[in-house]
Motif scaffolding. Structure first.
Motif, PDB file in Angstrom:
ATOM      1  N   ALA A  10       0.838  -1.208   0.000  1.00 55.05           N
ATOM      2  CA  ALA A  10       0.000   0.000   0.000  1.00 55.05           C
ATOM      3  C   ALA A  10       0.869   1.252   0.000  1.00 55.05           C
ATOM      4  N   GLY A  11       1.948   1.227   0.750  1.00 56.77           N
ATOM      5  CA  GLY A  11       2.850   2.374   0.782  1.00 56.77           C
ATOM      6  C   GLY A  11       3.492   2.638  -0.566  1.00 56.77           C
ATOM      7  N   ILE A  12       3.937   1.583  -1.215  1.00 59.91           N
ATOM      8  CA  ILE A  12       4.565   1.726  -2.531  1.00 59.91           C
ATOM      9  C   ILE A  12       3.559   2.257  -3.550  1.00 59.91           C
ATOM     10  N   ILE A  13       2.377   1.684  -3.545  1.00 61.21           N
ATOM     11  CA  ILE A  13       1.325   2.119  -4.478  1.00 61.21           C
ATOM     12  C   ILE A  13       0.970   3.576  -4.228  1.00 61.21           C
ATOM     13  N   SER A  14       0.881   3.946  -2.970  1.00 61.22           N
ATOM     14  CA  SER A  14       0.538   5.315  -2.620  1.00 61.22           C
ATOM     15  C   SER A  14       1.574   6.295  -3.146  1.00 61.22           C
ATOM     16  N   TRP A  15       2.848   6.006  -2.918  1.00 57.49           N
ATOM     17  CA  TRP A  15       3.910   6.905  -3.368  1.00 57.49           C
ATOM     18  C   TRP A  15       4.019   6.952  -4.879  1.00 57.49           C
ATOM     19  N   VAL A  16       3.878   5.818  -5.536  1.00 59.57           N
ATOM     20  CA  VAL A  16       3.977   5.797  -7.007  1.00 59.57           C
ATOM     21  C   VAL A  16       2.830   6.593  -7.626  1.00 59.57           C
ATOM     22  N   GLY A  17       1.616   6.362  -7.152  1.00 61.77           N
ATOM     23  CA  GLY A  17       0.461   7.100  -7.674  1.00 61.77           C
ATOM     24  C   GLY A  17       0.593   8.595  -7.454  1.00 61.77           C
ATOM     25  N   LEU A  18       1.072   8.964  -6.279  1.00 64.33           N
ATOM     26  CA  LEU A  18       1.273  10.381  -5.980  1.00 64.33           C
ATOM     27  C   LEU A  18       2.370  10.972  -6.859  1.00 64.33           C
ATOM     28  N   ALA A  19       3.443  10.232  -7.069  1.00 63.74           N
ATOM     29  CA  ALA A  19       4.548  10.715  -7.903  1.00 63.74           C
ATOM     30  C   ALA A  19       4.096  10.950  -9.350  1.00 63.74           C
ATOM     31  N   LEU A  20       3.253  10.060  -9.869  1.00 60.86           N
ATOM     32  CA  LEU A  20       2.748  10.227 -11.236  1.00 60.86           C
ATOM     33  C   LEU A  20       1.925  11.506 -11.350  1.00 60.86           C
ATOM     34  N   ALA A  21       1.038  11.726 -10.382  1.00 60.01           N
ATOM     35  CA  ALA A  21       0.206  12.930 -10.400  1.00 60.01           C
ATOM     36  C   ALA A  21       1.052  14.190 -10.241  1.00 60.01           C
ATOM     37  N   VAL A  22       2.023  14.155  -9.346  1.00 59.83           N
ATOM     38  CA  VAL A  22       2.884  15.325  -9.125  1.00 59.83           C
ATOM     39  C   VAL A  22       3.686  15.639 -10.390  1.00 59.83           C
ATOM     40  N   PHE A  79      -6.931  11.594 -12.801  1.00 66.78           N
ATOM     41  CA  PHE A  79      -7.125  10.186 -13.136  1.00 66.78           C
ATOM     42  C   PHE A  79      -6.178   9.308 -12.328  1.00 66.78           C
ATOM     43  N   TRP A  80      -4.881   9.663 -12.295  1.00 66.95           N
ATOM     44  CA  TRP A  80      -3.914   8.850 -11.563  1.00 66.95           C
ATOM     45  C   TRP A  80      -4.185   8.867 -10.063  1.00 66.95           C
ATOM     46  N   LEU A  81      -4.665   9.990  -9.537  1.00 67.00           N
ATOM     47  CA  LEU A  81      -5.025  10.026  -8.115  1.00 67.00           C
ATOM     48  C   LEU A  81      -6.223   9.115  -7.857  1.00 67.00           C
ATOM     49  N   GLY A  82      -7.157   9.066  -8.795  1.00 68.73           N
ATOM     50  CA  GLY A  82      -8.302   8.162  -8.668  1.00 68.73           C
ATOM     51  C   GLY A  82      -7.892   6.707  -8.735  1.00 68.73           C
ATOM     52  N   VAL A  83      -7.028   6.380  -9.683  1.00 62.47           N
ATOM     53  CA  VAL A  83      -6.512   5.009  -9.798  1.00 62.47           C
ATOM     54  C   VAL A  83      -5.791   4.628  -8.517  1.00 62.47           C
ATOM     55  N   ARG A  84      -4.988   5.536  -8.000  1.00 61.92           N
ATOM     56  CA  ARG A  84      -4.256   5.303  -6.747  1.00 61.92           C
ATOM     57  C   ARG A  84      -5.223   4.970  -5.618  1.00 61.92           C
ATOM     58  N   ALA A  85      -6.287   5.749  -5.489  1.00 60.66           N
ATOM     59  CA  ALA A  85      -7.257   5.540  -4.412  1.00 60.66           C
ATOM     60  C   ALA A  85      -7.953   4.185  -4.544  1.00 60.66           C
ATOM     61  N   ILE A  86      -8.338   3.827  -5.751  1.00 64.01           N
ATOM     62  CA  ILE A  86      -9.037   2.556  -5.973  1.00 64.01           C
ATOM     63  C   ILE A  86      -8.119   1.373  -5.686  1.00 64.01           C
ATOM     64  N   VAL A  87      -6.895   1.432  -6.214  1.00 64.51           N
ATOM     65  CA  VAL A  87      -5.958   0.325  -6.005  1.00 64.51           C
ATOM     66  C   VAL A  87      -5.588   0.208  -4.528  1.00 64.51           C
ATOM     67  N   LEU A  88      -5.407   1.332  -3.851  1.00 62.10           N
ATOM     68  CA  LEU A  88      -5.118   1.280  -2.417  1.00 62.10           C
ATOM     69  C   LEU A  88      -6.255   0.622  -1.634  1.00 62.10           C
ATOM     70  N   LYS A  89      -7.483   0.961  -2.006  1.00 62.40           N
ATOM     71  CA  LYS A  89      -8.637   0.363  -1.317  1.00 62.40           C
ATOM     72  C   LYS A  89      -8.654  -1.150  -1.539  1.00 62.40           C
ATOM     73  N   LEU A  90      -8.383  -1.584  -2.748  1.00 61.83           N
ATOM     74  CA  LEU A  90      -8.370  -3.020  -3.052  1.00 61.83           C
ATOM     75  C   LEU A  90      -7.242  -3.741  -2.303  1.00 61.83           C
ATOM     76  N   VAL A  91      -6.067  -3.133  -2.287  1.00 59.91           N
ATOM     77  CA  VAL A  91      -4.926  -3.749  -1.607  1.00 59.91           C
ATOM     78  C   VAL A  91      -5.181  -3.828  -0.104  1.00 59.91           C
ATOM     79  N   ARG A  92      -5.729  -2.795   0.475  1.00 59.33           N
ATOM     80  CA  ARG A  92      -6.003  -2.798   1.915  1.00 59.33           C
ATOM     81  C   ARG A  92      -7.065  -3.815   2.303  1.00 59.33           C
ATOM     82  N   ARG A  93      -7.917  -4.187   1.376  1.00 64.00           N
ATOM     83  CA  ARG A  93      -8.922  -5.220   1.668  1.00 64.00           C
ATOM     84  C   ARG A  93      -8.289  -6.598   1.796  1.00 64.00           C
ATOM     85  N   LEU A  94      -7.082  -6.750   1.286  1.00 60.41           N
ATOM     86  CA  LEU A  94      -6.381  -8.033   1.391  1.00 60.41           C
ATOM     87  C   LEU A  94      -5.928  -8.299   2.824  1.00 60.41           C
ATOM     88  N   ASN A  95      -5.900  -7.274   3.622  1.00 59.76           N
ATOM     89  CA  ASN A  95      -5.432  -7.379   4.992  1.00 59.76           C
ATOM     90  C   ASN A  95      -6.375  -8.158   5.881  1.00 59.76           C
TER      91      ASN A  95
END
Length: 95
Positions: A10-22, A79-95
């Motif tokens: 989740a941390g990696i996905i969060s930073w990558v998604g944020l970096a793309l948007a930035v 768009f990338w911030l939205g993708v980041r949010a969706i993927v983070l939600k899916l990954v966190r559900r694996l917990n």
């Protein structure tokens, strides 16, 4: 162990998604701010941002070139911030 792996992913996905948007936003700022297009920073950011804009790069075609960059690359950043949010939600559900 699984909780830790999900947290790391989740941390990696969060930073990558944020970096793309930035990166897309930095391209907008450099373009609208009138940065020297021959500068290596400006050209590098542009070269990295253009493929990330996907189909948004030419979605709208206003006459003003700066407005075109603001709208199209801004939408791509959202768009990338939205993708980041969706993927983070899916990954966190694996917990």
């Amino acid at each position: 162990m699984r909780t830790r792996a999900v947290g790391i992913a989740a941390g990696i996905i969060s930073w990558v998604g944020l970096a793309l948007a930035v990166l897309l936003v930095v391209h907008v700022v450099l373009t609208v701010g009138g940065a020297n297009p021959a500068n290596p920073i400006t050209t590098t950011v542009k070269e990295l941002a253009e493929p990330l804009a996907l189909a948004f790069r030419d979605l709208f075609d206003p006459e003003d070139a700066k407005l075109k960059v603001i709208v199209n690359f801004g939408l791509a950043a959202l768009f990338w911030l939205g993708v980041r949010a969706i993927v983070l939600k899916l990954v966190r559900r694996l917990n």
